[in-house]
Motif scaffolding. Structure first.
Motif, short mmCIF file in Angstrom:
data_model
loop_
_atom_site.label_atom_id
_atom_site.label_comp_id
_atom_site.label_asym_id
_atom_site.label_seq_id
_atom_site.Cartn_x
_atom_site.Cartn_y
_atom_site.Cartn_z
N VAL A 227 -8.97 -1.99 -14.30
CA VAL A 227 -10.14 -2.58 -13.64
C VAL A 227 -9.87 -4.03 -13.25
CG1 VAL A 227 -11.81 -1.09 -14.78
CG2 VAL A 227 -11.09 -3.20 -15.91
N ALA A 228 -8.61 -4.40 -13.14
CA ALA A 228 -8.28 -5.80 -12.86
C ALA A 228 -8.39 -6.10 -11.37
CB ALA A 228 -6.85 -6.09 -13.34
N GLY A 229 -9.17 -7.12 -11.03
CA GLY A 229 -9.20 -7.64 -9.66
C GLY A 229 -9.93 -6.74 -8.67
N TYR A 230 -9.86 -7.15 -7.41
CA TYR A 230 -10.48 -6.37 -6.34
C TYR A 230 -9.70 -5.09 -6.10
CZ TYR A 230 -13.08 -10.65 -5.25
OH TYR A 230 -13.89 -11.73 -5.32
N ASP A 231 -10.39 -4.07 -5.66
CA ASP A 231 -9.74 -2.78 -5.38
C ASP A 231 -9.16 -2.80 -3.97
OD1 ASP A 231 -8.85 -0.24 -5.36
OD2 ASP A 231 -10.76 0.72 -5.79
N LEU A 232 -8.09 -3.57 -3.80
CA LEU A 232 -7.46 -3.69 -2.48
C LEU A 232 -6.77 -2.39 -2.07
CD1 LEU A 232 -5.92 -7.28 -2.56
CD2 LEU A 232 -8.10 -6.52 -1.61
N MET A 233 -6.48 -1.51 -3.03
CA MET A 233 -5.80 -0.26 -2.69
C MET A 233 -6.63 0.56 -1.71
SD MET A 233 -4.99 -1.45 -5.78
CE MET A 233 -6.12 -0.68 -6.94
N LYS A 234 -7.93 0.62 -1.94
CA LYS A 234 -8.80 1.38 -1.03
C LYS A 234 -8.88 0.69 0.34
CE LYS A 234 -11.71 3.92 -4.30
NZ LYS A 234 -10.88 3.73 -5.49
N LEU A 235 -8.80 -0.63 0.35
CA LEU A 235 -8.87 -1.38 1.59
C LEU A 235 -7.62 -1.16 2.44
CD1 LEU A 235 -10.86 -3.34 2.95
CD2 LEU A 235 -9.53 -5.22 1.99
N PHE A 236 -6.46 -1.10 1.80
CA PHE A 236 -5.21 -0.94 2.52
C PHE A 236 -4.94 0.52 2.91
CE2 PHE A 236 -4.45 -5.23 1.64
CZ PHE A 236 -3.26 -5.65 2.23
N THR A 237 -5.53 1.47 2.18
CA THR A 237 -5.32 2.87 2.50
C THR A 237 -5.99 3.20 3.83
OG1 THR A 237 -5.27 3.46 0.15
CG2 THR A 237 -5.64 5.24 1.73
N GLY A 238 -5.19 3.62 4.80
CA GLY A 238 -5.73 3.94 6.11
C GLY A 238 -5.92 2.74 7.01
N ALA A 239 -5.37 1.58 6.66
CA ALA A 239 -5.50 0.37 7.48
C ALA A 239 -4.40 0.24 8.53
CB ALA A 239 -5.52 -0.88 6.61
N TYR A 240 -3.46 1.17 8.55
CA TYR A 240 -2.40 1.23 9.56
C TYR A 240 -1.59 -0.06 9.66
CZ TYR A 240 -3.72 5.81 11.35
OH TYR A 240 -3.94 7.17 11.47
N GLY A 241 -1.35 -0.70 8.53
CA GLY A 241 -0.49 -1.88 8.51
C GLY A 241 -1.09 -3.10 9.16
N THR A 242 -2.42 -3.16 9.29
CA THR A 242 -3.06 -4.29 9.96
C THR A 242 -3.42 -5.43 9.01
OG1 THR A 242 -5.22 -3.21 9.75
CG2 THR A 242 -4.01 -2.88 11.81
N LEU A 243 -3.36 -5.19 7.70
CA LEU A 243 -3.76 -6.20 6.72
C LEU A 243 -2.60 -6.79 5.96
CD1 LEU A 243 -6.93 -4.44 5.24
CD2 LEU A 243 -6.80 -6.07 7.13
#
Length: 471
Positions: A227-243
């Motif tokens: 539960v550490a930090g922001y859940d960036l994994m969901k943000l990056f999944t499906g972002a097509y390398g834009t972040l």
């Protein structure tokens, strides 16, 4: 890799100092497969002059930092199997510049790369940065059911390593022999197994990525309960390398099932719809439930009419019992049913993705769709589609057209939207993508997406215009 002539030495000097001469390949020396994917990935007038292959995470970070300092666009990629998915990549034109002072008028800007890479961004200036050489296994915690690997590792190679310990990563991606772990995360490509194991973002526990400024960042962890930090994994999944550029991933894995079997049902639409509803509300535990269009059923030699294929994976008695129960339901509703296992089943699940994702035809168009699950059977028969596969439990699916016009794709999109869904054009000739919005999203989240993009990539150098609304 090709050696560079003196003519190209100065233009590649900065990147050579990071990855070496062998880590840079000019576009004209790349394989035909790569050139074709690049041609379908970028907008007309945009060029990718070279592909850079970092050997370590630190080299990757240095390449991204150099790209930012020189205002080069970056197209992150792994093996290139899904390089042409999404919008056409291009850089925004240079913003208007104030008039030069008298002293500045004597300064001449020399392009750093032959082929416009250091010149006007509007004319090109994009590097392809491949993680193909970041392909090492970092850690496999067998007892904890987790695995950490670099983003360039191929999915098929990871499955072989996991199988030796009796485990597997329950994802069924496109191009499984070529797809890399980073590419699977970037495109959220889960496949048929998402019915039981959910999507890529639900299996992703942690990751390391390189920010647009070249800094290395870490999100999540290497344990299931984290539960550490922001859940960036969901943000990056499906972002097509834009972040950011994913460099390392940690997945949750599962024990290999003892046995596997698949039931194939074909026949009348209403009977299939009833069967699907009975199955979804029953106590049966299938790993995959896929609806197939009549054209796809015929192409796979499974019979006539619309098809429903259901995969069970468990201990052998359970697979046998569940398969028999489903066949019984289908028979009562007048469907034709068969059960396959071992080699026959393996060949079926191998031929199905090969048929849907075959990229041998340059004119082929592949789309991702989503509709209400209750509308899936109706949609697969009413929409003007050719080869279609819809996951009955989620309503997500894939459409394939050997040829199609932009008007026809828009017609299918309107049909999906009428059934509470969407249509996204993944792969298509560039001229088709220029005639429509490949994403077709007009929801309320666009402003939020743009603000997130601004935070992660303020100069819009990572996969520019590849994502929704030109992000």
């Amino acid at each position: 890799m090709k050696s560079f002539s003196t003519e190209n030495y100065v233009s590649t000097q900065e990147l050579e100092s990071i990855v070496g001469t062998a880590g840079i390949c000019l576009q004209q020396y790349t394989e035909v497969f790569w050139q074709e994917r690049v041609e379908k990935a970028v907008a007309p007038g945009t060029k990718i002059d070279c592909t850079v292959y970092p050997n370590t995470q630190e080299e990757l970070a240095a390449v991204i930092e150099a790209a930012r300092n020189n205002r080069w666009g970056v197209l992150p990629t792994g093996s290139g199997s899904k390089l042409d998915w999404g919008g056409l990549v291009k850089l925004d034109p240079d913003p208007p510049q104030p008039p030069l002072t008298r002293g500045e008028q004597d300064v001449v800007k020399v392009p750093l790369f032959k082929g416009d890479l250091g010149g006007s961004p509007g004319a090109g200036g994009i590097l392809a940065v491949s993680t193909a050489r970041l392909n090492r296994l970092v850690e496999h915690a067998v007892g904890d059911l987790t695995v950490t690997a670099e983003a360039g590792m191929k999915f098929a190679d990871l499955q072989l390593l996991l199988a030796a310990a009796g485990q597997f990563l329950p994802i069924d991606p496109a191009y499984p022999q070529q797809a890399t772990l980073g590419g699977i995360v970037a495109t959220a490509d889960a496949g048929s197994l998402r019915h039981r194991y959910r999507g890529v973002r639900d299996l992703l526990l942690g990751m390391t990525f390189v920010r647009s400024d070249g800094k290395i960042a870490v999100a999540g962890g290497r344990v299931v309960k984290n539960v550490a930090g922001y859940d960036l994994m969901k943000l990056f999944t499906g972002a097509y390398g834009t972040l950011g550029v994913i460099s390392q991933v940690t997945f949750r894995v599962y024990p290999l099932p003892e046995s596997s079997g698949t039931v194939v049902l074909t026949g009348e639409v209403n009977a299939l719809s009833q069967t699907a509803q009975i199955l979804l509300s029953s106590a049966l535990t299938p790993s995959a439930i896929d609806l197939l269009s009549p054209q796809l059923v015929a192409k796979l030699g499974l019979g006539k009419g619309t098809g429903l294929i259901v995969r069970f994976q468990s201990i052998a008695p359970s697979v046998k019992q569940q398969s028999a129960r489903l066949l019984e339901v289908g028979e009562k509703l007048g469907l034709q049913g068969t059960s396959c296992c071992e080699n026959d089943e393996h060949q079926l699940w191998q031929r199905l993705p090969e048929t849907m994702w075959d990229s041998g035809t340059k004119s082929a168009i592949i789309c991702k769709i989503g509709i209400r699950p209750s509308e899936a059977v109706t949609a697969i028969n009413e929409l003007p589609v050719q080869d279609a596969l819809i996951h009955a439990g989620s309503g997500l699916g894939v459409l394939r057209f050997e040829t199609a016009t932009a008007d026809r794709l828009l017609q299918v999109r309107r049909g999906c939207e009428a059934k509470g869904g969407f249509l996204t054009v993944l792969a298509a000739p560039a001229d088709i993508k220029q005639q429509l919005d490949v994403w077709g999203y007009n929801g309320s989240a666009i402003d939020l997406m743009r603000r997130i993009k601004q935070q992660f990539d303020p100069e819009n150098l990572l996969s520019p215009h590849r994502f929704i609304s030109g992000i």
